[in-house]
Design an enzyme around this catalytic site. Structure first.
Site, short mmCIF file in Angstrom:
data_model
loop_
_atom_site.label_atom_id
_atom_site.label_comp_id
_atom_site.label_asym_id
_atom_site.label_seq_id
_atom_site.Cartn_x
_atom_site.Cartn_y
_atom_site.Cartn_z
CD GLU B 182 -2.31 10.45 20.79
OE1 GLU B 182 -2.28 10.46 22.03
OE2 GLU B 182 -2.48 9.41 20.13
CB SER B 453 47.99 -21.78 -0.55
OG SER B 453 48.42 -23.05 -0.16
#
Lengths: 166, 691
Positions: B182, B453
């Site tokens: 780089e 229920s």
């Protein structure tokens, strides 16, 4: 202002005593061995219930005891919790946790875990007595007089004596 | 004749005027430049300060539970391999090194990586174990635990994924390799490489477009921080000034360290992968220090274009790029020819770990909501906390897989939710809030649905607690009845089979889920007392004057249902399902831990009585399919629930180890053909068959 020095002196002494009493309540360090385990070790019940846990968990409990005795209570609690993650329903591990919390001054947690052992753990033998003693002590420190009295009363039920032979 | 004054200045005055205009212009330009450049300078100064400050902005990490290994532990080879793969362990045929394991039949040799737990640091160690069919038969040492897998993080506001690392912890080859690829002049320049810019400019001119950037590592760091998208001259100027300033404020080593912690390395869903630690974890599931040269080269290569060189989507392209990097490293002396040959011959060897991450998203929602009650969000974002949860990754995997097959086992039209927690300790183990990974809607936490229920065990428990004369042997009337409601309407409850059984015991009524008998009981308790009882249990039931509440006409989320049934599974010990065990700071100090509390005064005998009925439901009642069709063994407990026309199908049940709640239904609340027994129960049965 200094016309009644004895009264002032008595008041000061009273305040000091009250302060000391309060300080004692808030800073009391529980000696688990002296106040719970040693008395419970004398439990001579004919029926002794010793919950089975993996050998690895026994090692962890021993490690936690050593940490507790060395005063490393936070580490001791974490070590017991590790054991509890292996056997979540073990009354033996839950009782160890209750005692560690008690020693650490976390009375609510001590009460929770000891109550769990009282409700779901063995109702005979040493572990039974340890849980009730822990519950009683935690209740005392939390000023839950009724629970303390009930726990102390129930200690006797942890022992079944050999019936007399005729 | 009058002379007319010319409007034009005389030739004599012209130079004076020009000078005046020039002077004013100069003042204007100077003022403009001063006015713009000073704020610009302060802005750049602020940016560089932020970069320095942000070096310490660390996200909080969330861990699953560590896998404990000991003789007798219930563990299959499949589960162990899953855990090892999740942690990024690699299979080896030789002697395992840290992070590797060897398998010979049922015998495993694992070399753990080590982990710093709050109570003690676990060193890397060799673990040898022999598996039986379902458990560990023998093991050396007697007890060991693997590192807890990371299941997520609390990010900064823009959901960045960062974990800091210090420069000495990064392999030297990677540090030198980055500069070689780089910015070769990094050691010498002051933030900007004019030679590099010139070189790039010539290349771009020759190409007729921007083909090469002349950015230094420092400039790239600035660019990464500022999130520029365009490649303009102004941006270059901006970068150049900021880079020069940054070089005055930070040393070269600090810049490199920040770069490695900051740079963008890819995207995982909505989360950006920033920093070398995350990148190493994301692509190879291993710490940076253990990256091979080939892996280091791939990571350095990806920086140029994380999307273009994405090795998961473009493996060929990524491989080529990696080999280019390796060639540069060889040319610049970072590696020798032997290392080059070996690295070049290596495959990409990417981890599959990342693909499992979506499975944890629903669980992370629970952690997020529970942790907010104990810590401020700001602390969580910035202080780098470590959050230890009870999540069991294998149970989570099985739960997710079960939910994924909802369409196959039931229908494509319905959605599903599954929650699993420890039966005895109330620790949350797994959550799946939808049947597909694509759905972002976590129904487990957000979908309020009628519970039908499922409320019945609570109604019968309330009767045991509030009516001393009541027991499950008491008689109830399962007969047609008409009730006048508060709004003067009439209400006539029916049973699911449209039949009435007449006088039956309360036990039969609960086991067979009889509506009319339950309403009969409810009327004995009284609506207001029932609501009060439910609220004491922590249930957020709104004041409801309609007797349909006796049959579950109240809306709860699946997570709230899990809380309720935790009470039964733990025999009254746990009222709350916790996901967090404890939280530490970066120095391993415990900041908080989950605490248990018993805020009820329920009689444990009453809970045991209801549990007896819940067990009967799984053998002779509405959930008997579990023991007949699924042939599940061991004592099982549970309750089905269905609302009108199958809009909601529920099953909440437990064995000695796990408690699970399953919901099935449609998001638009339309009818489905499913009851609790043939909908949610099917998923529950499959899950417990596979756990």
């Amino acid at each position: 202002m200094f016309s009644h020095p004895p009264i002032l002196w008595l008041r000061s002494l009273g305040c000091l005593l009250l302060l000391l009493l309060l300080t004692h309540c808030t800073q009391r360090r529980v000696d688990v061995d002296q106040e719970i385990r040693d008395p419970a070790a004398g439990n001579a019940s004919l029926i002794q219930v010793n919950p089975l846990v993996p050998a690895a968990v026994h090692d962890l409990l021993q490690e936690a005891d050593a940490l507790r005795e060395a005063g490393d209570l936070a580490e001791a609690i974490l070590t017991i919790q590790r054991g509890l993650s292996i056997v979540p329903g073990s009354s033996l591990v839950q009782q160890h946790l209750a005692e560690a919390y008690l020693a650490d001054g976390q009375y609510q947690q001590a009460m929770y875990w000891s109550t769990l052992v009282v409700n779901q753990g063995p109702d005979q033998g040493t572990l039974c007595e340890r849980s009730r003693r822990t519950q009683a002590l935690a209740a005392e420190l939390l000023q839950e007089v009724a629970i303390q009295a009930q726990a102390l009363e129930s200690i006797a039920s942890c022992s079944t004596q050999r019936p007399n032979r005729f | 004749m009058n002379r007319v004054k010319s409007p034009l200045p005389s030739k004599k005055n012209q130079p004076k005027r020009v000078r005046s205009i020039l002077f004013k212009g100069l003042i204007f330009v100077f003022g403009l430049m001063f006015g713009l450049s000073v704020p610009w300078y302060f802005y750049i100064n602020y940016i560089t300060d932020t970069i320095i400050q942000d070096r310490w902005d660390i996200p909080s990490v969330v861990y699953a539970r560590p896998l404990e290994l000991y003789q007798g532990q219930s563990l299959t080879a499949k589960a162990l391999s899953f855990e090892l793969d999740l942690l990024g362990y690699q299979v080896t045929a030789g002697e395992p090194k840290p992070g590797q394991y060897r398998r010979q039949g049922q015998q495993y040799t694992i070399h753990s990586k080590g982990f710093v737990f709050p109570e003690a640091a676990t060193q890397p160690q060799r673990i040898q174990l022999q598996l039986g069919a379902q458990s560990i038969q023998s093991m050396t040492p007697a007890l060991a635990r693997l590192e807890p897998p990371i299941i997520g993080r609390f990010y900064t506001a823009d959901f960045e994924n960062r974990q800091p690392i210090q420069l000495p912890q990064i392999p030297d080859s990677m540090i030198r390799g980055l500069q070689a690829v780089e910015d070769r002049d990094f050691k010498n320049h002051h933030g900007v490489s004019w030679l590099g810019i010139l070189r790039a400019a010539v290349k771009n001119l020759l190409a007729g477009e921007v083909v090469q950037g002349g950015s230094t590592i420092t400039q790239q760091l600035i660019k990464n921080k500022l999130h520029y998208s365009e490649n303009s001259l102004l941006r270059k100027l901006h970068e150049a000034l900021a880079a020069t300033l940054l070089e005055r404020k930070m040393s070269k080593g600090e810049i490199l360290e920040t770069y490695f912690n900051e740079v963008y390395w890819g995207q995982e869903g909505k989360v950006a992968v920033h920093g070398v630690v995350e990148a190493a974890q994301y692509y190879f599931a291993k710490p940076v220090a253990r990256l091979t040269l080939a892996e280091q080269a791939l990571l350095i290569g990806i920086i140029k274009g994380p999307s273009w060189y994405n090795p998961y989507r473009q493996p060929e392209r990524a491989l080529q790029r990696r080999n280019v990097v390796l060639q540069v490293w060889l040319d610049t002396g970072v590696i020798n020819p032997t290392q080059h040959q070996q690295a070049k011959a290596s495959p990409l060897a990417l981890s599959n770990n990342r693909q499992l991450k979506t499975d944890f998203a629903d669980y992370m929602d629970v952690v997020s909501s529970q942790i907010r009650k104990q810590f401020s969000l700001q602390d969580l974002k910035s202080q780098g906390l470590r959050v230890f949860t009870s999540m069991d990754p294998y149970v989570q995997y099985k739960t997710t897989q079960t939910a994924r097959r909802t369409s196959e086992w039931l229908s494509t039209e319905v959605e599903s939710v599954i929650l699993v927690s420890g039966a005895k300790n109330g620790e949350l183990l797994a959550v799946t809030g939808s049947k597909t990974a694509a759905s972002q809607y976590n129904r487990a936490l957000l979908a309020k649905r009628q519970i039908g229920s499922l409320i019945k065990p609570l109604v019968y428990l309330a009767a045991l607690e509030l009516n001393p004369a009541f027991s499950l042997e008491s008689t109830l009337r399962d007969e047609p009845l008409t009730i006048k409601t508060a709004d003067q309407q009439t209400w006539q409850p029916n049973n699911w089979d449209r039949k009435s059984m007449g006088e039956i015991t309360a036990a039969t009524a609960l086991i067979q889920s009889r509506n009319q008998a339950t309403v009969d009981l409810g009327q004995q308790i009284g609506l207001a007392r029932l609501v009060g009882f439910l609220q004491q249990l922590g249930l957020q039931v709104q004041r409801n004057n309609h007797p349909a509440l006796f049959l579950g006409a109240t809306e709860l989320t699946p997570f709230e249902v899990q809380h309720l049934f935790g009470l039964f599974a733990s025999r009254g010990a746990n009222q709350f399902i916790n996901s967090i065990r404890y939280v530490t700071d970066q120095d391993n100090r415990i900041l908080g831990r989950s605490k248990q509390a018993m805020n009820h005064h329920l009689n444990q005998d009453h809970i045991d009585t209801i549990n007896w009925a819940l067990h009967q439901i799984t053998t002779t009642g509405t959930a008997s399919k579990l023991t007949t069709a699924f042939q599940l063994t061991g004592p099982l407990f549970g309750k089905t629930g269905t609302t009108n026309q199958g809009r909601d199908s529920w099953f909440a049940g437990f064995n000695h180890q796990y408690l699970a709640t399953v919901w099935v239904g449609r998001d638009d609340n339309q009818p489905t053909p499913y009851s609790g027994s043939n909908g949610a129960l099917v998923l529950w049965g499959h899950l417990f068959k596979n756990l």
